[in-house]
Structure formats: structure tokens, C-alpha cells
Design an enzyme around this catalytic site. Structure first.
Site, PDB file in Angstrom:
ATOM      1  N   PHE A   1      65.357 102.177  23.612  1.00 51.29           N
ATOM      2  CA  PHE A   1      64.927 101.416  24.777  1.00 51.29           C
ATOM      3  C   PHE A   1      65.783 100.178  24.962  1.00 51.29           C
ATOM      4  O   PHE A   1      66.104  99.487  23.989  1.00 51.29           O
ATOM      5  CB  PHE A   1      63.479 100.924  24.606  1.00 51.29           C
ATOM      6  CG  PHE A   1      62.448 101.985  24.427  1.00 51.29           C
ATOM      7  CD1 PHE A   1      61.782 102.520  25.520  1.00 51.29           C
ATOM      8  CD2 PHE A   1      62.106 102.426  23.154  1.00 51.29           C
ATOM      9  CE1 PHE A   1      60.799 103.484  25.346  1.00 51.29           C
ATOM     10  CE2 PHE A   1      61.125 103.388  22.973  1.00 51.29           C
ATOM     11  CZ  PHE A   1      60.471 103.921  24.075  1.00 51.29           C
ATOM     12  N   ASP A   2      66.094  99.880  26.206  1.00 47.64           N
ATOM     13  CA  ASP A   2      66.572  98.548  26.553  1.00 47.64           C
ATOM     14  C   ASP A   2      65.380  97.598  26.483  1.00 47.64           C
ATOM     15  O   ASP A   2      64.212  98.027  26.466  1.00 47.64           O
ATOM     16  CB  ASP A   2      67.176  98.579  27.959  1.00 47.64           C
ATOM     17  CG  ASP A   2      67.714  97.223  28.388  1.00 47.64           C
ATOM     18  OD1 ASP A   2      68.178  96.443  27.526  1.00 47.64           O
ATOM     19  OD2 ASP A   2      67.649  96.929  29.594  1.00 47.64           O
ATOM     20  N   GLY A   3      65.666  96.290  26.466  1.00 47.72           N
ATOM     21  CA  GLY A   3      64.594  95.310  26.381  1.00 47.72           C
ATOM     22  C   GLY A   3      64.125  94.791  27.732  1.00 47.72           C
ATOM     23  O   GLY A   3      63.113  95.240  28.278  1.00 47.72           O
TER      24      GLY A   3
END
Length: 301
Positions: free
Chosen positions: A161-163
Site C-alpha cells: 500500500f501507498d500511504g
């Protein structure tokens, strides 16, 4: 006792995200839906090949066993019911256990996410994904031009996941877009002890965490945070996850470095990011990826 999905991780997925229907879809996009339906019916006994999200779905379903059903996958598709028959047959041929499906014959399907209580919606249709996100559901547009996931980890589902604007809100991203990197770093340092607001994929990460805690000998779960943040802005991201009571197995604070090569080493079954350049770069490096059309980076002009 009434049937319910309340105690399960529920993934809703379009037929094109799960199976490779690109040749058939080209007929539909050519403006001849009747020819599309005929083609699907003619190929009813020809199982479709796995699509980009196939590995993710098959591994998540491996958390089920003969005594406990922890994951439910529901086909949620703009396909017609006739084409839906081929979807179910393709699932059976590919050892994907599918019980439920909603086929809307061209109408937007996202409205059925609420009664399904879905934790994730994957689709190749960008507008359906936007509508699902707007309705409060974790959703991503699957890049059908990606390649299939690597097969080196048959007993471990890996998700990256990106943040900002994915797991977390785009609060900090708005500062970066408006004022630049220095202002972003200063803002995040000042607010390091204050958890970031929830992003669109927080509910999905929470559901994965519960699945991970339940555990099964047949399948493990490994997650990674892959973000352009660097020190000192890393601290707020870590503290936010701690506040949620959720851990990720790996965290990569890349300080703006391209993500594709790092993702290639992690070998996820799927990667979620809000910026198309990161999603495309991941796909170029052999990583199945989805675009989360959320946050300031995806604001329509």
C-alpha cells in the site's frame, strides 16, 4: 439462521479484474454489445485465463477451510447474466470458489457494495471505482496491462500500500501539493504525535489485520507500506499505524525514489497507489497494480 457476510472479509471484483476478458471487451468497446454476448456464449465451455487480480483473489480464498469461511469473493460486474455464466464456469475451471455474483448489464454496479458490506472493490472501470470511493468503499482500478503476479510465494499473500491518500487521508499530501516538500516535512514534524485521519483503504487494512490474526496453516499474509515519505515525516505514518493497533510487516520510506524496483523485490500479489505514475511504474516492473482515484492528486479540474 439468516445467511450473513458480516463475519467475513468481502471482496467485490469485476469479471475483467479477475479474468482476462480483454479480447471480448474489445468487441464490447467497439459498440456491439450483442456481438459481445454472442461471443461469451460461444465460449461458454472455454475457461477464461487468469486476470491481473487472480493471484490476490485465489490466495485470499485459501484462508477458507472446511470448517471456517473467512473470505467471500463476489463478482460485481457490468456484464450481462448470460456472460455471467462463463465467469462462474471460469472460476470453477481455475479452482476459484465463487458463490455469488451481481451482473448489471451495463448499469453502474457500485451501488451493490453497501448490501454486500464490501471491504474492497476491484474493477477495470475507472468511473465505477470513483463512484465506489465517493460512496466510502475501498476501491481501485485494476491496470489490465499489468503482468500476473510472481509465483514464488504460493502460501503467502502479499499486499503493498501507498500511504497518503490510500491508507491515510490526503491531509499531508495537500500541504505538499500546495507548498512543497519543505513545508510538508515541517508540517509532519509538528504533527508527528497526532495520528493521520483514516484514508480510503484503512477499512481494508483493518479487515486484513483481523484475517491475519485469525490465521490458518494454509496461508499467511504479509503487508508493506511503500511511501514517498522519508525521515522525519516517516514518524507520523508509523505512529498512525500504532494508534490503529495495526502492524505492517515491511515499511519502505523512499523519499521520492521510484517505487517499481522496490516493489519488484517485495513481489506483491497487488499494489495500491493514488498516483498513476507509481501504478504504471509498478506495472512496468512486473507488479500487479491498482489506481486509487482519491485525494488531491486525483481531483477533477
Amino acid at each position: 439462521m439468516a445467511t450473513t457476510l458480516d463475519d467475513k472479509l468481502v471482496v467485490a471484483i469485476s469479471s475483467r479484474a479477475l479474468f482476462n476478458f480483454e479480447e471480448e471487451n474489445s468487441i464490447f468497446e467497439g459498440g456491439d454489445p450483442q456481438a459481445y454476448m454472442r461471443t461469451q456464449l460461444e465460449r461458454l465451455d472455454e475457461p477464461a485465463r487468469p486476470g491481473i487480480a487472480f493471484s490476490l483473489i485465489k490466495k485470499l480464498l485459501a484462508f477458507n477451510d472446511t470448517t471456517t469461511q473467512r473470505v467471500e469473493v463476489v463478482i460485481l460486474s457490468r456484464n450481462d447474466p448470460v456472460s455471467g455464466m462463463r465467469v462462474f464456469r471460469s472460476g470453477e475451471a481455475n479452482a476459484i470458489h465463487l458463490l455469488r455474483g451481481v451482473f448489471t448489464q451495463g448499469s453502474p454496479p457500485f451501488r451493490y457494495l453497501r448490501p454486500l458490506r464490501a471491504h474492497l472493490f476491484l474493477s477495470a472501470n475507472a468511473e465505477d471505482v470513483r463512484e465506489a470511493l465517493a460512496a466510502g468503499f475501498p476501491a481501485a482500478r485494476v491496470l489490465t496491462e499489468s503482468v500476473l503476479a510472481a509465483s514464488q510465494h504460493p502460501h503467502e499473500v502479499r499486499i503493498a500500500f501507498d500511504g497518503d491518500a490510500v491508507l491515510f487521508s490526503d491531509e499531508a499530501e495537500q500541504v505538499f501539493q500546495a507548498e512543497g516538500l519543505d513545508a510538508f516535512q515541517a508540517h509532519e514534524t509538528r504533527h508527528a504525535s497526532r495520528p493521520l485521519p483514516d484514508g480510503p483503504f484503512k477499512p481494508f487494512l483493518s479487515a486484513l489485520h483481523r484475517l491475519q490474526q485469525a490465521g490458518t496453516p494454509a496461508m499467511r499474509l504479509r503487508t508493506a507500506l511503500v511511501t514517498a515519505r522519508s525521515a522525519p515525516a516517516h514518524e507520523r505514518a508509523i505512529r498512525t499505524l500504532m494508534h490503529w493497533g495495526i502492524r505492517v510487516d515491511e515499511a519502505m520510506f523512499l523519499g521520492g525514489l521510484p517505487k517499481g524496483e522496490f516493489l519488484r523485490e517485495f513481489e506483491p500479489d497487488f499494489f495500491f497507489d493514488d498516483q498513476t505514475r507509481h501504478v504504471s511504474h509498478a506495472a512496468e516492473h512486473g507488479v500487479p497494480a491498482g489506481h486509487v482515484a482519491a485525494g488531491v492528486a486525483n481531483a477533477k479540474p
